[in-house]
Design an enzyme around this catalytic site. Structure first.
Site, PDB file in Angstrom:
ATOM      1  N   ASP A  75       2.851  -7.502  -0.976  1.00 28.32           N
ATOM      2  CA  ASP A  75       2.848  -8.875  -0.939  1.00 28.32           C
ATOM      3  C   ASP A  75       2.865  -9.329  -2.546  1.00 28.32           C
ATOM      4  OD1 ASP A  75       0.036  -7.789  -1.206  1.00 28.32           O
ATOM      5  OD2 ASP A  75      -0.537  -9.751  -0.327  1.00 28.32           O
ATOM      6  N   GLU A 129      -2.439  -7.622   0.213  1.00 25.99           N
ATOM      7  CA  GLU A 129      -3.693  -7.317  -0.760  1.00 25.99           C
ATOM      8  C   GLU A 129      -4.266  -8.796  -1.481  1.00 25.99           C
ATOM      9  OE1 GLU A 129      -5.637  -6.518  -4.613  1.00 25.99           O
ATOM     10  OE2 GLU A 129      -3.899  -7.741  -4.317  1.00 25.99           O
TER      11      GLU A 129
HETATM   12 ZN   LIG Z   1      -2.084  -6.963  -7.094  1.00 25.49          ZN
END
Ligand SMILES: [Zn+2]
Length: 359
Positions: A75, A129
């Site tokens: 992401d 994340e």
């Molecule tokens: Zn990162």
């Protein structure tokens, strides 16, 4: 859209970085990119592949003595007029170029081009994340598929500009509360001012001398800081409460519990309440694959001062470090970019480290 991760793209980590950047994957929208990654990995006969949500795992099972993990998040932070990618001279611009699709490209490139590595390798491409940790793909894997994380050593390909960043600092937050007694300010002698009492809290913070700790050659600088202060009732009332919120960043030779005890000592005599805490991670550079990795990089490691997913591996007893081609100072910036030379250097280093031993 046809899968852009074609065989001729997979063999070139630079083209592969661009191809990954050009699949938009802002957190919670990783389904398409995870699908492309899964599809190409499933075509490689030397890998077994599995998926959990939008996290894809692929691994070799060659019966090697040691296993290493190469991990990266799929992401990115939200787009900021920086999509799709562009190339200017030897720089690739675009959302996620530094953090961390250039790192993901290195792992995917190795998965495609190294069928017989010297260590068994587990590749992890995970979701979410960049947002609240409840969504973090690595956290979900640790809970639901802990066997995916079994390894002797892990490398997270987060941006470090080609430097090895080992371990990470822990963090905790406390509220230090002072209490008093309300009174009308016209008759202030009848009250006790809680904001004035907080002066002693601030004095202890100002006088505090933070430690610098060196572990495995990595220097960690601790910090103890007031990050917020609140108190006050009205313009004519002696306040009966004041709260100073304090954040401590601590070196990984302290546990969370020891760090809290230390903070309680600093604020002895005050009411201290823990609101949030996360452990640090020791550099763990003594494991054999870690030493060989450092030899392949050929440069001294540095301490990671922020908190990263490295700590999730450390919590499972797996030494882990950050190493990636992106520049951490450009992560999340609108002019985010990565140097093509750093991508090529990173690929060469990982090949040097993971290529099968020659007999
Ligand atoms: Zn990162």
């Amino acid at each position: 859209m046809a899968n852009p991760l074609t065989p001729d793209v997979l063999v070139d980590p630079v083209q592969l970085t661009r191809a990954l950047v050009d699949v938009e994957s802002v957190s919670r929208n990783e389904r398409q990119i995870a699908g492309y990654v899964e599809e190409v990995l499933r075509q490689m006969p030397h890998l077994s592949v599995d998926r959990l949500g939008n996290t894809v795992m692929a691994r070799t099972d060659l019966g090697r003595e040691q296993r290493v993990v190469l991990a990266g998040h799929l992401d990115t932070v939200p787009l900021n007029d920086n999509f799709p990618s562009t190339v200017v001279d030897d720089l690739i611009y675009g959302c996620g170029t530094s953090d961390m699709k250039s790192g993901v490209a290195l792992a995917l490139h190795l998965a495609a081009t190294l069928p017989d590595p010297g260590y068994d390798i587990t590749y992890l491409f995970y979701e979410a994340e960049e947002i609240d940790s409840q969504f973090n793909g690595l956290r979900l894997v640790a809970e639901d598929r802990p066997d995916w994380l079994r390894a002797d050593f892990a490398v997270l390909l987060e941006p470090t500009y080609g430097v090895v960043e080992a371990g990470c600092q822990g963090t905790l937050r406390v509220q230090v509360r002072t209490t008093g007694r309300r009174a009308h300010t016209a008759r202030a002698w009848r009250g006790v001012n809680a904001i004035h009492a907080a002066g002693e809290v601030l004095r202890r913070l100002a006088d505090y001398r933070a430690r610098t700790v060196t572990i495995d050659g990595c220097t960690f600088r601790e910090g103890l800081n007031a990050v917020r202060i609140s108190g006050g009732v009205a313009g004519n009332v002696v306040p009966d409460e004041c709260v100073v919120e304090v954040n401590m960043r601590f070196a990984p030779d302290r546990t969370e519990k020891q760090a809290l005890e230390h903070v309680q000592e600093v604020f002895e005599g005050f009411d201290v309440e823990l609101t949030d805490s996360a452990p640090g991670a020791l550099p763990g550079l003594t494991a054999e694959p870690a030493r060989e990795f450092l030899a392949a990089v050929g440069a001294e490691p540095a301490a990671k001062l922020g908190w990263t997913d490295v700590a999730r591996f450390a919590a499972l007893g797996i030494p882990a470090l950050n190493y990636g081609p992106g520049d951490p100072l450009l992560a999340h910036a609108p002019d985010e970019h990565v140097e093509i030379g750093k991508i090529r250097d990173g690929a060469a280093t990982l090949h040097r480290w993971l290529a099968p031993a020659e007999f």
